[in-house]
Design a protein around this motif. Structure first.
Motif, short mmCIF file in Angstrom:
data_model
loop_
_atom_site.label_atom_id
_atom_site.label_comp_id
_atom_site.label_asym_id
_atom_site.label_seq_id
_atom_site.Cartn_x
_atom_site.Cartn_y
_atom_site.Cartn_z
N ALA A 85 0.84 -1.30 -0.10
CA ALA A 85 0.06 -0.03 -0.31
C ALA A 85 0.82 1.40 0.04
O ALA A 85 0.34 2.35 0.13
CB ALA A 85 -1.06 -0.15 1.09
N THR A 86 2.12 1.17 -0.17
CA THR A 86 3.16 2.10 -0.19
C THR A 86 3.07 3.04 0.97
O THR A 86 3.02 4.16 1.08
CB THR A 86 3.15 3.11 -1.40
N CYS A 87 2.70 2.44 2.30
CA CYS A 87 2.68 3.27 3.55
C CYS A 87 4.27 3.65 3.97
O CYS A 87 4.24 4.50 4.90
CB CYS A 87 1.93 2.56 4.63
N PHE A 88 5.18 3.08 3.55
CA PHE A 88 6.74 3.06 3.95
C PHE A 88 7.12 3.24 5.01
O PHE A 88 8.22 3.44 5.59
CB PHE A 88 7.06 5.03 3.32
N SER A 89 6.38 2.42 5.99
CA SER A 89 6.64 2.04 7.30
C SER A 89 8.12 1.04 7.17
O SER A 89 8.89 1.15 8.02
CB SER A 89 5.62 1.04 8.01
N CYS A 90 8.07 0.22 6.30
CA CYS A 90 9.28 -0.74 6.05
C CYS A 90 10.55 -0.04 5.62
O CYS A 90 11.57 -0.04 6.28
CB CYS A 90 8.87 -1.86 5.25
N ASN B 78 -2.10 14.51 1.01
CA ASN B 78 -0.80 13.70 1.37
C ASN B 78 0.01 13.34 0.13
O ASN B 78 1.06 13.23 -0.10
CB ASN B 78 -1.05 12.58 2.28
N GLY B 79 -0.90 12.70 -0.75
CA GLY B 79 -0.29 12.01 -2.00
C GLY B 79 0.33 12.87 -2.94
O GLY B 79 1.37 12.62 -3.03
N CYS B 80 -0.35 13.84 -3.05
CA CYS B 80 0.06 14.91 -4.04
C CYS B 80 1.46 15.41 -3.47
O CYS B 80 2.55 15.77 -4.07
CB CYS B 80 -0.60 16.32 -4.34
N TYR B 81 1.56 15.94 -2.05
CA TYR B 81 2.57 16.19 -1.34
C TYR B 81 3.81 15.37 -1.29
O TYR B 81 4.87 15.71 -1.72
CB TYR B 81 2.42 16.50 0.10
N GLN B 82 3.37 14.27 -1.07
CA GLN B 82 4.39 13.08 -1.14
C GLN B 82 5.35 12.76 -2.55
O GLN B 82 6.27 12.99 -2.90
CB GLN B 82 4.07 11.70 -0.81
N VAL B 83 4.42 12.77 -3.67
CA VAL B 83 4.72 12.37 -5.05
C VAL B 83 5.49 13.80 -5.62
O VAL B 83 6.79 13.72 -6.14
CB VAL B 83 3.67 12.25 -6.09
N LEU B 84 5.16 15.07 -5.17
CA LEU B 84 5.69 16.16 -5.90
C LEU B 84 6.99 16.33 -4.92
O LEU B 84 7.99 16.74 -5.70
CB LEU B 84 4.68 17.35 -5.70
N SER B 85 7.07 16.10 -3.75
CA SER B 85 8.14 16.35 -2.96
C SER B 85 9.46 15.27 -3.30
O SER B 85 10.56 15.66 -3.75
CB SER B 85 7.93 15.93 -1.37
N LYS B 157 6.03 10.23 5.57
CA LYS B 157 6.98 9.15 5.08
C LYS B 157 7.22 9.03 3.56
O LYS B 157 5.98 9.17 2.91
CB LYS B 157 6.75 7.71 5.49
N PRO B 158 8.38 9.08 2.94
CA PRO B 158 9.49 8.59 3.71
C PRO B 158 10.10 9.66 4.45
O PRO B 158 10.32 10.78 3.65
CB PRO B 158 10.41 8.16 2.54
N SER B 159 10.85 9.79 5.69
CA SER B 159 11.13 10.86 6.31
C SER B 159 12.55 11.39 5.67
O SER B 159 13.04 12.34 6.28
CB SER B 159 11.23 10.63 7.80
N PRO B 167 8.24 10.71 11.92
CA PRO B 167 7.39 9.75 11.41
C PRO B 167 6.87 8.72 12.31
O PRO B 167 5.50 8.10 11.96
CB PRO B 167 8.09 8.92 10.34
N GLU B 168 7.68 8.34 13.19
CA GLU B 168 7.19 7.37 14.52
C GLU B 168 6.24 8.04 15.49
O GLU B 168 5.43 7.44 16.03
CB GLU B 168 8.43 6.64 14.93
N ASP B 169 6.56 9.05 15.87
CA ASP B 169 5.74 9.81 16.91
C ASP B 169 5.43 11.34 16.47
O ASP B 169 5.95 12.30 17.00
CB ASP B 169 6.49 9.70 18.16
N PRO B 170 4.47 11.68 15.57
CA PRO B 170 4.19 12.98 14.98
C PRO B 170 3.59 13.60 16.25
O PRO B 170 2.65 13.00 16.81
CB PRO B 170 3.43 12.47 13.96
N HIS B 171 3.41 14.89 16.21
CA HIS B 171 2.98 15.69 17.20
C HIS B 171 2.29 16.97 16.64
O HIS B 171 1.26 17.46 17.40
CB HIS B 171 3.73 15.82 18.23
N LEU B 172 2.83 17.52 15.50
CA LEU B 172 2.27 18.61 15.14
C LEU B 172 0.90 18.78 14.89
O LEU B 172 0.08 19.89 15.19
CB LEU B 172 3.23 19.36 13.80
N LEU B 173 0.53 17.75 14.13
CA LEU B 173 -1.34 18.04 13.99
C LEU B 173 -2.04 17.91 15.21
O LEU B 173 -2.93 18.31 15.35
CB LEU B 173 -1.50 16.93 12.79
#
Lengths: 180, 293
Positions: A85-90, B78-85, B157-159, B167-173
């Motif tokens: 699902a491309t969540c990128f956790s791995c 989120n999808g657009c943000y990740q792909v464009l970044s 992610k990816p960070s 990515p493991e313990d986000p807090h800003l939102l």
């Protein structure tokens, strides 16, 4: 459900003729596939995978192991490569820095070139190639937007968009019958 | 302060109320948004999975549109943000891919230069506007509304590329949500995928993942979800109707886009921001926390 998914499991002992020792280099040559060789099979990817939690047949570590072993046809024709699902956790947690989601993309790209396309991805690809978006706009949505005081859905410059696609291989790839 | 607004395909055609609330919010904070009139889809995961070269070209085309107006690009998905970044980063670092992409873009007289940044609207809220200015605009705090905050995957992610939050313990939102007076409740699998990308690949798995989110938020006594991605929103809002039927469970958890929550706390009217377009009705929380008795 599990029976319907083509997994990576093989019922009989493998013969060396079934292995393609060059497959790992083929994957590593794709942008994003570079890290494959660093996998040392710890299994953190599988342990962390949300899909694995709900579908026992999906194991990212197994996909990487099969690719490293050179089970080219088995990997490319399997259904499991499309379940990420491309969540990128791995990718985030791999101690060897293997970018698994990118490796999976590299494997999918090779599978597509070999004529193995998941029908959903093929349908989405065709939709985007035709209209420049995944979702169509229509009169209804523009009426709803007008009610909210929003301008109409912006219009894609299809002439330019199609010229871009014509300079890539996407149309050729999408024309494949899929699931060879 | 100005940004080039990247709408993507999902938001303008399927989540117009989300678009409206982002526009209203940015206007309230004097952020000027320039619409990119000829933007295409961002080149989402399905395209990447089929052919990476095509995906880079489509994403770079959109980055070029922002470069032409000379503004940083602000997606709200989120999808657009990740792909464009991701594309912006890889084309800046891999010369071979940049050359190949520019050969394709040359056919329509465009050239990717790498002169702009991609900034999600939440980054604009946190970095440019700031918590203090946001807090000053809160006139109707949603006191003690219990919220299950959901970041989604592609915001964090990816960070190595996305640097918005841990990515493991986000807090800003969570902090942004609590600025409105609401309370962010901890719940299990908070950072796990909602299953949306698996829709149509395996509806069964997609539903199981969404059900986990609803189950755990419900267990934590949350009264609503707050999301920042239209895919997560759809999965939990419209998807909730499917989950109720399939799992014979009776969740009733309204889902709000973050800017909608903020708009309510800033005193905007729930009908004005189009909350009535949601599939899971928001009436109960509006009655309890906005209209107050």
């Amino acid at each position: 459900m599990s029976q319907k998914i083509r997994s990576l499991s093989v019922n009989e002992p493998l013969k060396s003729t079934q292995l393609d020792p060059k497959f790992k280099y083929e994957v590593a040559k794709e942008p994003g596939g570079e890290g494959l060789g660093y996998c040392f099979q710890c299994g953190k990817c599988t342990a962390t995978c949300p899909i694995r939690r709900v579908e026992s047949i999906y194991k990212p570590r197994q996909i990487l192991r099969a690719a490293l072993l050179g089970l080219r046809e088995i990997v490319l024709s399997s259904d499991v490569i499309w379940l990420c699902a491309t969540c990128f956790s791995c990718t985030e947690r791999c101690p060897q820095g293997v970018k698994l989601a990118d490796v999976m993309r590299a494997i999918r790209n090779i599978a597509v070139r070999e004529g193995y396309i998941h029908p959903f991805f093929q349908a989405q690809g065709k939709m985007i190639s035709e209209i420049g978006r995944i979702f169509e706009d229509d009169e209804f949505i523009n009426e709803q937007r007008a009610d909210l005081g929003l301008p109409p859905v912006p219009i894609v410059n299809l002439e330019e968009f199609k010229k871009i696609l014509d300079s890539t291989k996407i149309k050729e790839l999408l024309a494949s019958k899929g699931s060879k | 302060m100005s940004y080039a607004l990247f709408l993507g395909c999902f938001i303008p055609t399927r989540a117009p109320s989300y678009e409206l609330s982002v526009r209203l919010m940015m206007r309230a904070f004097d952020v000027n948004l320039i619409d990119l009139t000829e933007a295409t889809c961002c080149a989402p995961i399905p395209i990447e999975s089929l052919d990476y070269t095509t995906s880079l070209a489509i994403a770079a085309y959109n980055l070029c549109l922002a470069e032409e107006v000379g503004l940083d690009l602000m997606p709200m998905c989120n999808g657009c943000y990740q792909v464009l970044s991701k594309t912006n980063t890889i084309l800046r670092t891999r010369k071979d891919l940049k050359t190949k992409t520019n050969e394709i873009l040359g056919k329509v007289g465009k050239e990717y230069k790498g002169t702009i940044n991609v900034k999600d609207y939440l980054q604009v809220l946190c970095d440019d506007i700031g918590f203090k200015n946001i807090k000053n605009k809160i006139v109707k705090p949603l006191k003690d509304l219990k919220v299950a905050v959901f970041y989604g995957c592609h915001l964090l992610k990816p960070s190595s590329i996305l640097t918005f939050d841990d990515p493991e313990d986000p807090h800003l939102l969570d902090e942004l949500v609590e600025l409105t007076g609401a309370v962010s409740v901890p719940y299990m699998y908070k950072t796990k995928c909602c299953g949306s990308p698996l829709k149509s690949v395996s509806d069964e798995l997609a539903n199981k993942l969404a059900r986990d989110k609803l189950f755990n938020a419900h267990q934590a006594k949350a009264e609503c979800f707050v999301t920042v991605c239209p895919s997560c929103f759809l999965q939990l809002d419209l998807g909730q109707l499917v989950i109720r039927r399939k799992f014979k469970e009776s969740y009733d958890l309204p889902v709000l886009h973050y800017p909608e929550l903020l708009a309510l706390a800033m005193g905007m009217d729930s009908k004005e921001i189009g909350l009535n377009t949601h599939r899971i009705r928001t009436d109960n929380i509006i009655k309890k926390y906005v209209d107050l008795e």
